[in-house]
Design a protein around this motif. Sequence first.
Motif, PDB file in Angstrom:
ATOM      1  N   ALA B  15      53.540 -26.978  81.268  1.00 16.17           N
ATOM      2  CA  ALA B  15      53.008 -28.278  80.498  1.00 16.17           C
ATOM      3  C   ALA B  15      51.123 -28.260  80.688  1.00 16.17           C
ATOM      4  CB  ALA B  15      53.302 -29.652  80.002  1.00 16.17           C
ATOM      5  N   PRO B  16      50.778 -28.059  82.232  1.00 18.87           N
ATOM      6  CA  PRO B  16      49.441 -28.394  81.708  1.00 18.87           C
ATOM      7  C   PRO B  16      48.977 -26.994  81.851  1.00 18.87           C
ATOM      8  CG  PRO B  16      50.258 -29.030  84.012  1.00 18.87           C
ATOM      9  CD  PRO B  16      51.399 -29.669  83.375  1.00 18.87           C
ATOM     10  N   ALA B  19      48.393 -25.877  78.438  1.00 19.10           N
ATOM     11  CA  ALA B  19      47.591 -26.820  77.720  1.00 19.10           C
ATOM     12  C   ALA B  19      46.221 -25.810  78.162  1.00 19.10           C
ATOM     13  CB  ALA B  19      47.445 -28.069  77.822  1.00 19.10           C
ATOM     14  N   ALA B  23      43.762 -24.212  75.296  1.00 16.84           N
ATOM     15  CA  ALA B  23      42.204 -24.568  75.551  1.00 16.84           C
ATOM     16  C   ALA B  23      40.880 -23.405  75.468  1.00 16.84           C
ATOM     17  CB  ALA B  23      41.538 -25.859  76.803  1.00 16.84           C
ATOM     18  N   LEU B 287      46.080 -35.728  81.596  1.00 18.63           N
ATOM     19  CA  LEU B 287      46.221 -34.616  82.556  1.00 18.63           C
ATOM     20  C   LEU B 287      46.557 -34.725  83.724  1.00 18.63           C
ATOM     21  CD1 LEU B 287      44.693 -31.293  82.180  1.00 18.63           C
ATOM     22  CD2 LEU B 287      43.343 -32.124  83.031  1.00 18.63           C
ATOM     23  N   ILE B 329      41.671 -29.729  75.922  1.00 18.85           N
ATOM     24  CA  ILE B 329      42.685 -29.561  77.578  1.00 18.85           C
ATOM     25  C   ILE B 329      43.205 -30.513  76.376  1.00 18.85           C
ATOM     26  CG2 ILE B 329      43.177 -30.085  79.701  1.00 18.85           C
ATOM     27  CD1 ILE B 329      41.004 -27.790  79.907  1.00 18.85           C
ATOM     28  N   CYS B 332      45.888 -30.535  74.024  1.00 17.44           N
ATOM     29  CA  CYS B 332      46.902 -30.189  73.830  1.00 17.44           C
ATOM     30  C   CYS B 332      48.386 -30.842  74.737  1.00 17.44           C
ATOM     31  CB  CYS B 332      46.696 -28.480  74.870  1.00 17.44           C
ATOM     32  SG  CYS B 332      45.817 -27.584  73.524  1.00 17.44           S
ATOM     33  N   VAL B 333      47.252 -31.383  76.290  1.00 14.50           N
ATOM     34  CA  VAL B 333      47.946 -31.835  76.742  1.00 14.50           C
ATOM     35  C   VAL B 333      48.734 -32.371  76.660  1.00 14.50           C
ATOM     36  CG1 VAL B 333      47.656 -33.161  78.734  1.00 14.50           C
ATOM     37  CG2 VAL B 333      46.937 -30.826  79.635  1.00 14.50           C
ATOM     38  N   ALA B 336      52.365 -31.096  74.722  1.00 21.54           N
ATOM     39  CA  ALA B 336      52.924 -29.928  75.588  1.00 21.54           C
ATOM     40  C   ALA B 336      53.296 -31.345  76.171  1.00 21.54           C
ATOM     41  CB  ALA B 336      51.840 -28.906  76.507  1.00 21.54           C
ATOM     42  N   TYR B 337      52.692 -31.914  76.443  1.00 22.40           N
ATOM     43  CA  TYR B 337      54.253 -32.614  77.579  1.00 22.40           C
ATOM     44  C   TYR B 337      54.790 -33.808  76.424  1.00 22.40           C
ATOM     45  CZ  TYR B 337      50.646 -33.176  81.657  1.00 22.40           C
ATOM     46  OH  TYR B 337      50.204 -33.057  82.675  1.00 22.40           O
TER      47      TYR B 337
END
Lengths: 547, 370
Positions: B15-16, B19, B23, B287, B329, B332-333, B336-337
């Motif tokens: 996930a990160p 992201a 980004a 994050l 970031i 997205c994070v 995504a998480y």
Amino acid sequence: MANHDIDITVRRGTVHALIGENGAGKSTLMKILYGMQKPDEGTIEVDGEQVTFSNPGDAIARGIGMVHQHFMLADYLTVLENVVLGSEKLYGIGDRARAKIKEISDAYGLNVRPDVHVEDLGVADRQRVEILKVLYRGARTLILDEPTAVLVPQEVEALFDNLRELKAEGLTVIFISHKLGEVLSVADDITVIRRGTTVGTADPANTTTKQLAELMVGSELPSPETRESTVTEVPMLQVENLRLTATDPDGVVRSLLDGIDFTIHKGEVLGIAGVEGNGQSELVEAIMGMRTLESGVLSLDSVDISHRPTRKRREDGMAVIPEDRHRHGLLLEAPLWENRILGHVTEKPNSKGVFLDPRAARADTERIVREYDVRTPGIEVTAASLSGGNQQKLIVGREMSHAPKLLIAAHPTRGVDVGAQAQIWDQIRAARREGLAVLLISADLDELIGLSDTLRVMYRGRLVADADPATITPEELGSAMTGAATGHLEAPVEEASADDTPADDTSAEGPAGTQADSGTGPRAGADTPNDPSTPDTGSDTDGGEDR
Amino acid sequence: MKKFDKERVLLAIAAPLLAIIVAFLVTAVVLAATGKEPFNAFRIMFDYGSKSDSQVYILNKATTYYLAGLAVAIGFRMNLFNIGVDGQYRLAAFFAAALGGALTLPGAIQIPLIILCAMIVGAMWAGIAGVLKVTRGVSEVVSTIMLNAIATAIIGYLLQVGRLGELDEAGTKIATKPLPESAHFFEFPTQPAPVWGFIVVAIIAGIVFWFTLARTRFGFDLRTVGQSGSAAEASGVNVKKMIVTSMLISGAMAGLIGMPTLLNDSYEYGGDFPVGIGFTGIAIALLGRNNPVGIALGALLWAFLERGSGQLEFQGYDKEIVGVIQGVIVLCVVIAYEVVRRYGLKRQQRQVGAKLAAQARNSENQEVSA
């Protein structure tokens, strides 16, 4: 894989029951039929035509509608508004829609009033609104997911009458349930699902509930053993004149519980019957210490616990099987071993001093999984990935692992399959033999009658009636639950002879055997008349004298 | 079970990582759209960010960010959104600086005293929000934002000559009285610049954070409340008390945020004391997924990006581009998480179902063959 090799054929104009243990795959199958989930292989045909559903809209377009177990209605809207919501294009939102609703309602005897607010409706009425919603969208096939779970017997009968009307008009009903008696009374065809696959069909005309239960479980049901009543004279939980109020946002003080008075002795199961929402949840929360009492005294094992915090009460031996296991009994996204700690974090083996003891907790979780037959690939999976029955077994295992003095069991077998049900009853009975006091709250009247030593009926926050589980019938109890009967409920004489009810009628749906033994062996499939002397012991404990 | 875990770790890292990649891609698009060559900009950042003086800078900056991330993460673990970390650390650092400047004691006493003062002030300031929440039902988001503003005003009022501030020798800026030599925290004598000794405290704080949450009854209760307030209450946790306690702890941790700067760098609280780190902490906690190791990585990444941004300016790029990267970031994070979390839950449910079905079939086969 939730389903495989499912073969099912539903004839038009029939009520087709789909039965199976919880976690057997009924809901998944329904989701596929209703377009909420896509099958990996296989075909669905409607009226001889092969179809694929990619969303519920497709299913509705094909005339398939679903009535969910949990109602999906907006409380503050009227029935009319709820029905047209999302289908405004069909008949508009005004008089045309109202006329259509009237028409459907009259055609199937649903008796729905379009301009009432849903919040003012009872459970049974809401269910009829749900059914009407589906019909309004043009459904010719209705899927009902455990529709009777929330109804009292009289309401169930009314629902079945509705279903028969639907059938008579040529509509098809698929009826999901695990209450076998009901299935036999209403279904034309029965399909049994076990472990994700269809294992057989049955003709309700010449099938017994016992045979059905065995098909569902896949093996013979345990036979009952008759045991002595275990009720003692030692009071374990005493509730005196308990009163609980709540203040509305607009300042009106409502009384939630009033004048609650009862005693549960060691080795006694006190059953509380009542339509949901009459104060049972509040009673449980009050005893657990989650609500502040307006007045009244609670004592556990002769110690006044009225002002003790929940944690202390739990440490003192109060075990709880909560009504809503997802909200109150589990951390869904935490692994099983952490769930084993929940509620008992201060007790061994979960912690040493202020530190957790994950190793011991894990080991003990393994033990619970083994002893309570929790079906899981391991203890690191999240609680959410278990089926409802297995979650419940984990909770029961956890609560029984700390030598409880009092068990509060709210709907202990709700949404739990037959096999696990029998097991949970066994465990409650076994603990009761060791002197456990049990407060049992259940919507399943057979369970209440079968397990309890004493029965009380709750109505609008009061205990309005009491009954002897040895002689009472679900119907009589049902009428007291609606407030129609109060005081000590006496059964008509002929009911008492129901002890000899043949095993077939009793079977798997309650700790069944209903009328007989007030609290003896596990009795799914009771096939011997029970010792008539046992029931009496239950009634002299606390029947209703203390009001 | 081993296999489950490995895949879960993979999911957690995916996930990160995803992201960050997204980004950078988005930033590249932004740069390209403004008519600048994007990949050259990234190259400049990486080249400059990996120089040895940059490494020292990044470690020092990350120390501060790490503590900020932890402070926010404590709240997050409880489902509390402590936006007020910013005001808490500034107020804490200010009073700690004032106290430190007023005393001259042996370092072994003075330094702990300053740190303790900062933690207490931070805790008290956060505690106000906690108490308001449990007694009056005030959302901690609203109250902590307001407390931030109040903290700014208090510092502005007290940081004046004649109150707690004094003019420096040049007569150009007002700050608290500088800490005596004895109150300077130790440093690692690295070249070209020293690494702040407070990094040790930050690491210890991370370990304590992990241990408390994972290995103590208190930590279990705290996580329980975060996962399900209703289940926590039914299990016997006093949720209200827990809210106040965790706000106090979060605030105490926030009190540490200003300490690396105060004890290792500025030795006084003036107008140039770093601001806004509380908000950076929110991004870093997100994050790092409220996990002490993840937060450390997030803090390092943040410091690295900031270091790179300084150099961009010299090369004709706008340094705000780093802000774009950081913002994207975080966005997205968060997405995504959530996606990975849902996917992971579903996937596990499926796996459990499949395993049980296989087990069931096996046992049936055995029965048949037996």
